[in-house]
Design a protein around this motif. Structure first.
Motif, mmCIF file in Angstrom:
data_model
loop_
_atom_site.group_PDB
_atom_site.id
_atom_site.type_symbol
_atom_site.label_atom_id
_atom_site.label_comp_id
_atom_site.label_asym_id
_atom_site.label_seq_id
_atom_site.Cartn_x
_atom_site.Cartn_y
_atom_site.Cartn_z
ATOM 1 N N ASP A 349 -3.358 5.065 15.207
ATOM 2 C CA ASP A 349 -3.305 3.632 15.494
ATOM 3 C C ASP A 349 -1.883 3.128 15.298
ATOM 4 O O ASP A 349 -1.169 3.568 14.397
ATOM 5 N N SER A 350 -1.473 2.180 16.152
ATOM 6 C CA SER A 350 -0.097 1.667 16.115
ATOM 7 C C SER A 350 0.113 0.608 15.033
ATOM 8 O O SER A 350 1.247 0.234 14.758
ATOM 9 N N THR A 351 -0.957 0.106 14.440
ATOM 10 C CA THR A 351 -0.819 -0.989 13.466
ATOM 11 C C THR A 351 -0.418 -0.451 12.095
ATOM 12 O O THR A 351 -1.197 0.265 11.465
ATOM 13 N N PRO A 352 0.794 -0.812 11.618
ATOM 14 C CA PRO A 352 1.261 -0.227 10.348
ATOM 15 C C PRO A 352 0.284 -0.414 9.178
ATOM 16 O O PRO A 352 0.070 0.522 8.419
ATOM 17 N N TYR A 353 -0.336 -1.609 9.049
ATOM 18 C CA TYR A 353 -1.175 -1.807 7.855
ATOM 19 C C TYR A 353 -2.443 -0.955 7.871
ATOM 20 O O TYR A 353 -3.025 -0.690 6.818
ATOM 21 N N LYS A 354 -2.865 -0.490 9.040
ATOM 22 C CA LYS A 354 -4.071 0.346 9.092
ATOM 23 C C LYS A 354 -3.756 1.806 8.755
ATOM 24 O O LYS A 354 -4.626 2.543 8.292
ATOM 25 N N GLN A 355 -2.501 2.212 9.000
ATOM 26 C CA GLN A 355 -2.131 3.609 8.772
ATOM 27 C C GLN A 355 -2.216 3.942 7.282
ATOM 28 O O GLN A 355 -1.748 3.183 6.449
ATOM 29 N N GLY A 356 -2.836 5.062 6.961
ATOM 30 C CA GLY A 356 -3.026 5.445 5.553
ATOM 31 C C GLY A 356 -4.366 4.979 5.014
ATOM 32 O O GLY A 356 -4.804 5.430 3.964
ATOM 33 N N LEU A 357 -5.043 4.079 5.725
ATOM 34 C CA LEU A 357 -6.366 3.618 5.299
ATOM 35 C C LEU A 357 -7.443 4.483 5.960
ATOM 36 O O LEU A 357 -7.136 5.384 6.751
ATOM 37 N N TYR A 358 -8.697 4.179 5.626
ATOM 38 C CA TYR A 358 -9.842 4.926 6.161
ATOM 39 C C TYR A 358 -10.800 3.950 6.836
ATOM 40 O O TYR A 358 -10.896 2.783 6.423
#
Ligand code: TMP
Ligand code: ZN
Length: 415
Positions: A349-358
């Motif tokens: 996903d391109s959205t930085p805040y979603k990266q690293g989440l589940y």
């Protein structure tokens, strides 16, 4: 099951109790509730997700409502992050400012103003602006960007406070928010109270005709309480002496409709012809009849079987699959179909805040978009199917090197 859930026993537009439940998507977490790693071992709040038709007026709506404070106080969807959305708004603000002859004395209010993206455009064009949004985190961003924002849910009570403090509005906008509102009569009372006699109320929401025709079942989730066709919407606005004086069908969010409303006038309404045409399309598509929804639900179940068979076949051949786009709708699809981490290695996903989440429910890890090309999994299932063209264009190298895209909706396609 949480106490924060309220069962809908009457149609929120016409009050009828003749409600027919046609689709049960099961019990699942709110699809925008992405998780940090340390939350994975804790139990998640899950809520029933099912949809019903009002056999009296034709409104399609959820069978339950979650307390809006749970969903919207800290809201994660930021308008400025969606490029398609922003292009859409820039053109809209310019045209509206010009066509409705707005000037420095015109107050523009935006219901569900999010981070203030739309109002910034009107402000730059010289209008007075005021945002209204219950999300504290987003109002803070808006205020930092110079957009005054009332942190409230909109309704008659809020409208009275605003009129008192700021005066009447020449334009009220409500983009992708009406479907979130439980009490639609309170919304319309509020709009009617706040809007000047020569004012315009403009709203845009996903259009039920597109949802049904294109099998977009995954856009049905807790946040979206109602799925509108024109017939019930007109029934509603008519009660508040509004008429639709402009209509536009739009490509965004899998198919939306934009409506301009004004107070009823004796003047001939030039939008009438388009309105009648769309009403006839709705009628032909069977949007007010039970049997169309029984068929829709059957098609959703067929899609489930077909997609699961396809994905399990791919896995049996020891090929790797990932997801593309950690959209809320993707979380509905994966939860309802039971597509978990044993099928999708991860979702990019391109959205930085979603990266690293589940992802909520299925706990699939979210990685940056660039990983697709460096990792080269065999297949990428496009969960954000409304952006499929944009995504495939961006990832031409992936397909050139042999990667394949699977698009699940409206029909399964492999590219
Ligand atoms: P939305 O339909 O709810 O806005 O979600 C779309 C998701 O897809 C969002 O999380 C961003 C993601 N996305 C990408 O990862 N790459 C892209 O090129 C585009 C357009 C969207
Ligand atoms: Zn009804």
């Amino acid at each position: 099951m949480s106490k924060e859930l309220k069962t809908v026993k009457k149609c929120r537009i016409c009050g009828s109790q003749k409600l027919y439940e046609f689709l049960d998507l099961g019990v699942m977490p709110i699809p925008n509730g992405f998780l940090k790693k340390d939350a994975l071992s804790k139990p998640e709040n899950k809520y029933e997700l099912a949809c019903q038709l009002c056999e009296n007026c034709g409104l399609v709506h959820l069978t339950n409502v979650i307390n809006p404070k749970i969903m919207f106080t800290d809201y994660l969807y930021v308008t400025a992050q969606a490029k398609q959305m922003l292009n859409n708004l820039t053109h809209f603000a310019y045209q509206t400012h010009k066509n409705f002859k707005l000037d420095s004395s015109s107050l523009v209010c935006d219901i569900g103003s999010n981070d203030g993206s739309l109002l910034s455009l009107f402000k730059n064009l010289g209008a007075k602006v005021l945002g209204i949004d219950p999300a504290k985190n987003l109002a803070k961003i808006a205020k930092e960007n110079g957009i005054p924002t009332e942190v409230r849910l909109f309704g008659l009570k809020t409208a009275k406070i605003i009129k008192e403090r700021y005066g009447q509005a020449k334009l009220i906008t409500a983009f992708n928010v009406v479907a979130h509102i439980d009490n639609l009569h309170d919304l319309l009372s509020g709009v009617s109270h706040l809007l000047s006699s020569d004012g315009y109320f403009i709203t845009e929401f996903p259009y039920l005709l597109d949802l049904i025709k294109n099998n977009e079942f995954d856009t049905i989730y807790h946040e979206h309480l109602s799925y509108f066709s024109l017939k019930p919407w007109i029934y509603l606005i008519d009660k508040y002496d509004f008429e639709i004086t402009g209509i536009q069908r739009r490509h965004i969010h899998g198919g939306s409709i934009r409506l301009i409303h004004q107070r009823k006038r004796p003047k001939k309404n030039i939008a009438k012809k388009t309105l009648n045409y769309l009403l006839s399309l709705e009628e032909t598509a069977g949007l007010y009849e039970k049997k169309s929804y029984i068929q829709f639900a059957q098609e959703v179940l067929c899609l489930k079987t077909e997609l699961l068979n396809m994905l399990t076949d791919i896995k049996k051949k020891k090929k790797r699959i990932v997801g593309y786009g950690a959209a809320a709708k993707g979380n509905v699809l994966t939860n309802f179909f039971g597509i978990n981490n044993s099928i999708l290695d991860y979702i990019v996903d391109s959205t930085p805040y979603k990266q690293g989440l589940y992802t909520p429910g299925m706990h699939i890890p979210i990685k940056p978009e660039e990983k697709l090309l460096s990792d080269m999994p065999n297949y990428a299932l496009i969960l954000a199917w409304n952006f499929a063209d944009e995504i495939m264009e961006k990832q031409r190298q992936y397909t050139k090197k042999g990667g394949k895209f699977i698009i699940p909706i409206p029909k399964i396609r492999i590219i």
